[in-house]
Design a protein around this motif. Sequence first.
Motif, mmCIF file in Angstrom:
data_model
loop_
_atom_site.group_PDB
_atom_site.id
_atom_site.type_symbol
_atom_site.label_atom_id
_atom_site.label_comp_id
_atom_site.label_asym_id
_atom_site.label_seq_id
_atom_site.Cartn_x
_atom_site.Cartn_y
_atom_site.Cartn_z
ATOM 1 N N UNK A 179 0.835 -1.198 0.000
ATOM 2 C CA UNK A 179 0.000 0.000 0.000
ATOM 3 C C UNK A 179 0.878 1.259 0.000
ATOM 4 N N UNK A 180 1.913 1.254 0.817
ATOM 5 C CA UNK A 180 2.825 2.399 0.899
ATOM 6 C C UNK A 180 3.574 2.584 -0.419
ATOM 7 N N UNK A 181 4.005 1.485 -1.021
ATOM 8 C CA UNK A 181 4.731 1.566 -2.296
ATOM 9 C C UNK A 181 3.888 2.192 -3.395
ATOM 10 N N UNK A 182 2.578 1.971 -3.337
ATOM 11 C CA UNK A 182 1.688 2.469 -4.383
ATOM 12 C C UNK A 182 1.281 3.924 -4.203
ATOM 13 N N UNK A 183 1.684 4.530 -3.104
ATOM 14 C CA UNK A 183 1.384 5.944 -2.880
ATOM 15 C C UNK A 183 2.599 6.737 -3.352
ATOM 16 N N UNK A 184 2.507 7.311 -4.520
ATOM 17 C CA UNK A 184 3.653 8.034 -5.065
ATOM 18 C C UNK A 184 3.187 9.028 -6.129
ATOM 19 N N UNK A 185 4.105 9.894 -6.521
ATOM 20 C CA UNK A 185 3.839 10.823 -7.618
ATOM 21 C C UNK A 185 3.735 10.044 -8.922
ATOM 22 N N UNK A 186 3.010 10.597 -9.864
ATOM 23 C CA UNK A 186 2.988 9.991 -11.193
ATOM 24 C C UNK A 186 4.382 10.116 -11.788
ATOM 25 N N UNK A 187 4.692 9.279 -12.757
ATOM 26 C CA UNK A 187 6.023 9.339 -13.379
ATOM 27 C C UNK A 187 6.243 10.691 -14.053
ATOM 28 N N UNK A 188 5.166 11.264 -14.589
ATOM 29 C CA UNK A 188 5.251 12.586 -15.221
ATOM 30 C C UNK A 188 5.651 13.647 -14.188
ATOM 31 N N UNK A 189 4.983 13.618 -13.030
ATOM 32 C CA UNK A 189 5.315 14.583 -11.970
ATOM 33 C C UNK A 189 6.716 14.355 -11.425
ATOM 34 N N UNK A 190 7.153 13.097 -11.341
ATOM 35 C CA UNK A 190 8.498 12.807 -10.862
ATOM 36 C C UNK A 190 9.553 13.419 -11.777
ATOM 37 N N UNK A 191 9.354 13.247 -13.080
ATOM 38 C CA UNK A 191 10.300 13.803 -14.060
ATOM 39 C C UNK A 191 10.307 15.331 -13.999
ATOM 40 N N UNK A 192 9.105 15.907 -13.944
ATOM 41 C CA UNK A 192 8.986 17.363 -13.893
ATOM 42 C C UNK A 192 9.611 17.908 -12.611
ATOM 43 N N UNK A 193 9.387 17.226 -11.502
ATOM 44 C CA UNK A 193 9.967 17.648 -10.221
ATOM 45 C C UNK A 193 11.493 17.676 -10.323
ATOM 46 N N UNK A 194 12.079 16.606 -10.873
ATOM 47 C CA UNK A 194 13.536 16.556 -11.030
ATOM 48 C C UNK A 194 14.066 17.714 -11.862
ATOM 49 N N UNK A 232 4.477 25.650 -10.309
ATOM 50 C CA UNK A 232 4.293 24.218 -10.574
ATOM 51 C C UNK A 232 5.113 23.390 -9.580
ATOM 52 N N UNK A 233 6.318 23.823 -9.291
ATOM 53 C CA UNK A 233 7.171 23.133 -8.322
ATOM 54 C C UNK A 233 6.505 23.120 -6.946
ATOM 55 N N UNK A 234 5.910 24.231 -6.578
ATOM 56 C CA UNK A 234 5.203 24.318 -5.295
ATOM 57 C C UNK A 234 4.028 23.342 -5.262
ATOM 58 N N UNK A 235 3.301 23.216 -6.371
ATOM 59 C CA UNK A 235 2.187 22.258 -6.451
ATOM 60 C C UNK A 235 2.683 20.831 -6.244
ATOM 61 N N UNK A 236 3.783 20.503 -6.892
ATOM 62 C CA UNK A 236 4.329 19.149 -6.770
ATOM 63 C C UNK A 236 4.820 18.894 -5.340
ATOM 64 N N UNK A 237 5.436 19.890 -4.739
ATOM 65 C CA UNK A 237 5.893 19.746 -3.358
ATOM 66 C C UNK A 237 4.698 19.539 -2.426
ATOM 67 N N UNK A 238 3.608 20.232 -2.683
ATOM 68 C CA UNK A 238 2.386 20.025 -1.893
ATOM 69 C C UNK A 238 1.883 18.587 -2.037
ATOM 70 N N UNK A 239 1.940 18.054 -3.263
ATOM 71 C CA UNK A 239 1.540 16.665 -3.492
ATOM 72 C C UNK A 239 2.445 15.712 -2.709
ATOM 73 N N UNK A 240 3.745 16.006 -2.721
ATOM 74 C CA UNK A 240 4.701 15.167 -1.986
ATOM 75 C C UNK A 240 4.408 15.173 -0.488
ATOM 76 N N UNK A 241 4.026 16.328 0.030
ATOM 77 C CA UNK A 241 3.684 16.415 1.450
ATOM 78 C C UNK A 241 2.446 15.581 1.764
ATOM 79 N N UNK A 242 1.454 15.613 0.869
ATOM 80 C CA UNK A 242 0.249 14.799 1.047
ATOM 81 C C UNK A 242 0.605 13.309 1.008
ATOM 82 N N UNK A 243 1.474 12.937 0.098
ATOM 83 C CA UNK A 243 1.914 11.549 -0.023
ATOM 84 C C UNK A 243 2.629 11.106 1.252
#
Length: 95
Positions: free
Chosen positions: A45-60, A78-89
């Motif tokens: 369950x924990x492994x499946x909670x992650x950013x999409x591959x698109x967001x991962x690439x964009x974040x990098x 956009x970076x702030x949005x992704x960081x917010x998603x990471x915090x939720x994850x």
Amino acid sequence: MEAQNLQVTRESLLSVVVRMPEKEVDKLFKDAKRLKKRETELINKVKNIDLSSEDQKLYGKLIKKFRAEKVTSKEHNKLTEIIDKLEEITLKRLK
């Protein structure tokens, strides 16, 4: 209360198990199987909670630009949005 680092050898565990009543041994193994199954479910369950591959690439890409101080205002948003998603994850994983 201080936690102790308990090390149990296979031999010491077996010496305890062979002295247990058969019903208790059966219960022990059933409990162990149930806990192992639950642990596996939670790990998956924990492994499946992650950013999409698109967001991962964009974040990098964006984090590199941010560190180089070459990020635009739009990219920063956009970076702030992704960081917010990471915090939720992270919160979901902790739960």
